[in-house]
Design an enzyme around this catalytic site. Sequence first.
Site, PDB file in Angstrom:
ATOM      1  CB  ALA A  84       5.376  98.026 -12.478  1.00 32.48           C
ATOM      2  N   PRO A  85       2.571  96.776 -11.044  1.00 29.73           N
ATOM      3  CG  PRO A  85       0.433  96.138 -11.617  1.00 29.73           C
ATOM      4  CD  PRO A  85       1.659  96.955 -12.079  1.00 29.73           C
ATOM      5  CG  PHE A 130       8.954  96.510 -10.991  1.00 33.32           C
ATOM      6  CD1 PHE A 130       9.598  97.474 -11.750  1.00 33.32           C
ATOM      7  CD2 PHE A 130       8.397  96.862  -9.737  1.00 33.32           C
ATOM      8  CE1 PHE A 130       9.228  98.904 -11.461  1.00 33.32           C
ATOM      9  CE2 PHE A 130       8.100  98.350  -9.704  1.00 33.32           C
ATOM     10  CZ  PHE A 130       8.291  99.154 -10.649  1.00 33.32           C
ATOM     11  CB  THR A 159       0.511  90.369 -10.640  1.00 36.99           C
ATOM     12  OG1 THR A 159       1.719  90.994  -9.924  1.00 36.99           O
ATOM     13  CG2 THR A 159       1.054  89.746 -12.101  1.00 36.99           C
ATOM     14  N   GLY A 173       6.350  99.808  -6.578  1.00 43.42           N
ATOM     15  CA  GLY A 173       5.892  98.773  -6.621  1.00 43.42           C
ATOM     16  C   GLY A 173       4.855  98.262  -5.904  1.00 43.42           C
ATOM     17  CG  HIS A 181       1.453  86.736  -3.991  1.00 44.15           C
ATOM     18  ND1 HIS A 181       0.669  86.639  -4.982  1.00 44.15           N
ATOM     19  CD2 HIS A 181       2.511  87.595  -4.412  1.00 44.15           C
ATOM     20  CE1 HIS A 181       1.026  87.437  -6.070  1.00 44.15           C
ATOM     21  NE2 HIS A 181       2.229  88.061  -5.669  1.00 44.15           N
ATOM     22  CG  HIS A 182       4.879  86.860   0.896  1.00 45.95           C
ATOM     23  ND1 HIS A 182       4.573  87.528   1.954  1.00 45.95           N
ATOM     24  CD2 HIS A 182       5.187  87.265  -0.046  1.00 45.95           C
ATOM     25  CE1 HIS A 182       4.694  88.606   1.311  1.00 45.95           C
ATOM     26  NE2 HIS A 182       4.935  88.836   0.185  1.00 45.95           N
ATOM     27  CG  MET A 236       9.512  93.573  -2.611  1.00 44.69           C
ATOM     28  SD  MET A 236      10.198  92.712  -3.676  1.00 44.69           S
ATOM     29  CE  MET A 236      10.247  93.839  -5.298  1.00 44.69           C
ATOM     30  CE  LYS A 256      -0.044  90.309  -2.912  1.00 44.06           C
ATOM     31  NZ  LYS A 256       0.530  91.676  -3.040  1.00 44.06           N
TER      32      LYS A 256
HETATM   33  P1  NAP Z   1       7.194  94.237   3.659  1.00 45.74           P
HETATM   34  O1  NAP Z   1       8.239  93.323   3.699  1.00 45.74           O
HETATM   35  O2  NAP Z   1       6.024  93.982   4.655  1.00 45.74           O
HETATM   36  O3  NAP Z   1       7.730  95.661   3.676  1.00 45.74           O
HETATM   37  C1  NAP Z   1       6.929  96.738   3.636  1.00 45.74           C
HETATM   38  C2  NAP Z   1       7.603  98.129   4.307  1.00 45.74           C
HETATM   39  O4  NAP Z   1       6.797  99.363   4.506  1.00 45.74           O
HETATM   40  C3  NAP Z   1       8.052  97.673   5.620  1.00 45.74           C
HETATM   41  O5  NAP Z   1       9.501  98.112   6.026  1.00 45.74           O
HETATM   42  C4  NAP Z   1       7.054  98.276   6.744  1.00 45.74           C
HETATM   43  O6  NAP Z   1       7.448  98.734   7.990  1.00 45.74           O
HETATM   44  C5  NAP Z   1       6.881  99.575   5.622  1.00 45.74           C
HETATM   45  N1  NAP Z   1       5.672 100.098   6.249  1.00 45.74           N
HETATM   46  C6  NAP Z   1       4.741  99.763   6.944  1.00 45.74           C
HETATM   47  N2  NAP Z   1       3.648 100.689   6.915  1.00 45.74           N
HETATM   48  C7  NAP Z   1       4.093 101.649   6.527  1.00 45.74           C
HETATM   49  C8  NAP Z   1       3.408 102.959   6.313  1.00 45.74           C
HETATM   50  N3  NAP Z   1       2.251 103.371   6.926  1.00 45.74           N
HETATM   51  N4  NAP Z   1       4.327 104.011   5.547  1.00 45.74           N
HETATM   52  C9  NAP Z   1       5.679 103.634   5.219  1.00 45.74           C
HETATM   53  N5  NAP Z   1       5.975 102.267   5.306  1.00 45.74           N
HETATM   54  C10 NAP Z   1       5.444 101.485   5.870  1.00 45.74           C
HETATM   55  O7  NAP Z   1       6.551  94.216   2.083  1.00 45.74           O
HETATM   56  P2  NAP Z   1       7.333  93.777   0.719  1.00 45.74           P
HETATM   57  O8  NAP Z   1       7.252  92.170   0.423  1.00 45.74           O
HETATM   58  O9  NAP Z   1       8.567  94.428   0.590  1.00 45.74           O
HETATM   59  O10 NAP Z   1       6.263  94.338  -0.259  1.00 45.74           O
HETATM   60  C11 NAP Z   1       5.940  95.602  -0.267  1.00 45.74           C
HETATM   61  C12 NAP Z   1       4.961  95.929  -1.415  1.00 45.74           C
HETATM   62  O11 NAP Z   1       5.671  95.680  -2.519  1.00 45.74           O
HETATM   63  C13 NAP Z   1       3.660  95.219  -1.116  1.00 45.74           C
HETATM   64  O12 NAP Z   1       2.397  96.145  -1.544  1.00 45.74           O
HETATM   65  C14 NAP Z   1       3.723  93.959  -2.416  1.00 45.74           C
HETATM   66  O13 NAP Z   1       2.610  93.522  -2.343  1.00 45.74           O
HETATM   67  C15 NAP Z   1       4.508  94.688  -3.414  1.00 45.74           C
HETATM   68  N6  NAP Z   1       5.346  93.995  -4.402  1.00 45.74           N
HETATM   69  C16 NAP Z   1       5.316  94.404  -5.457  1.00 45.74           C
HETATM   70  C17 NAP Z   1       6.118  93.547  -6.348  1.00 45.74           C
HETATM   71  C18 NAP Z   1       6.400  94.168  -7.749  1.00 45.74           C
HETATM   72  O14 NAP Z   1       6.880  93.738  -8.488  1.00 45.74           O
HETATM   73  N7  NAP Z   1       5.703  95.484  -7.990  1.00 45.74           N
HETATM   74  C19 NAP Z   1       6.950  92.568  -5.973  1.00 45.74           C
HETATM   75  C20 NAP Z   1       6.930  92.061  -4.518  1.00 45.74           C
HETATM   76  C21 NAP Z   1       5.977  92.980  -3.763  1.00 45.74           C
HETATM   77  P3  NAP Z   1       7.179  97.492   9.015  1.00 45.74           P
HETATM   78  O15 NAP Z   1       7.917  96.423   8.960  1.00 45.74           O
HETATM   79  O16 NAP Z   1       7.855  98.476  10.368  1.00 45.74           O
HETATM   80  O17 NAP Z   1       5.497  97.647   9.244  1.00 45.74           O
END
Ligand code: NAP
Length: 263
Positions: free
Chosen positions: A123-124, A126, A164, A97, A153-154, A13, A157
Amino acid sequence: MIKVAVSGFKGKMGHEVVRTVLREEDMELVSVLDHQPSEKNINELPEFTELDVPVYSDLQALLVETTPDAVVDFTVPASAYSNTKTIIENGARAIVGTTGFTAEQIRELTALSEEKQVGSLIAPNFAVGAVLMMQFAEKAAAYFPNVEIIELHHDQKLDAPSGTAVKTAEMISHTRQKIKQGREDETESIKGARGADFEGMRIHSVRLPGLIAHQEVLFGAEGQGLTIRHDSYDRISFMSGVALAIRKTAEVDKLIYGLENIL
Ligand code: NAP
């Protein structure tokens, strides 16, 4: 220009948010944050060689040295609360997010934002379509108190049920007559078969590779059923909501929970 920083910029994201901020003409990407960065500048990544944006591992230093107006956080549930707190304490707007916040954490952060008079948004989801799904479900629940939520979800997660799904259940609970669904004497021969219990309604979490973010809200009544479904096929689906939040939080002086409150 709105000065924007992105926390979790290397995640799925966060990367999409970086591309969005770079596209928007009224936004400037001033810094990015990662918990274990191997780069000092984003231009060390092949996709961003023409940029000059510092990479930080320390959020406090990022806030003091690059003074963003807004910080967008898509990281992990374990860091999102403290990140949001630090951002608001430093007077910047938090656009969050990351999912997995407890109701108590949201209350605390809202109180802090009111004290600091800083607009922010958690926002859970967006995606505008997902917000409409939640609103339609809230409306339907007044007539259909028997409801089950299936979120898909994938498989990478971290948290379940999804933010949501929890938000949908909270919104449904505003209009739904509180009843325990199913038979009083029902049993589970395998634990968890009936899903998570939210005020008597059930939430089921599916995790599979290939999925992004999907949800069905199923209502049942005598002789009829109603299904409301939303699908995010691509992470771009979340970006118009993120861009809107970056702009709209400048017009409020406290934290808001849910994109529907700024649409
Ligand atoms: P992701 O690809 O795993 O990205 C998370 C990022 O955070 C990675 O770069 C990770 O680094 C980093 N990270 C891990 N531990 C951390 C820490 N302690 N402090 C700071 N950064 C850290 O996940 P994603 O799919 O982007 O999703 C991220 C979040 O957004 C999740 O909570 C998901 O549920 C949420 N989400 C929300 C929405 C919305 O519309 N609100 C939509 C989709 C997803 P590493 O890879 O090095 O561990």
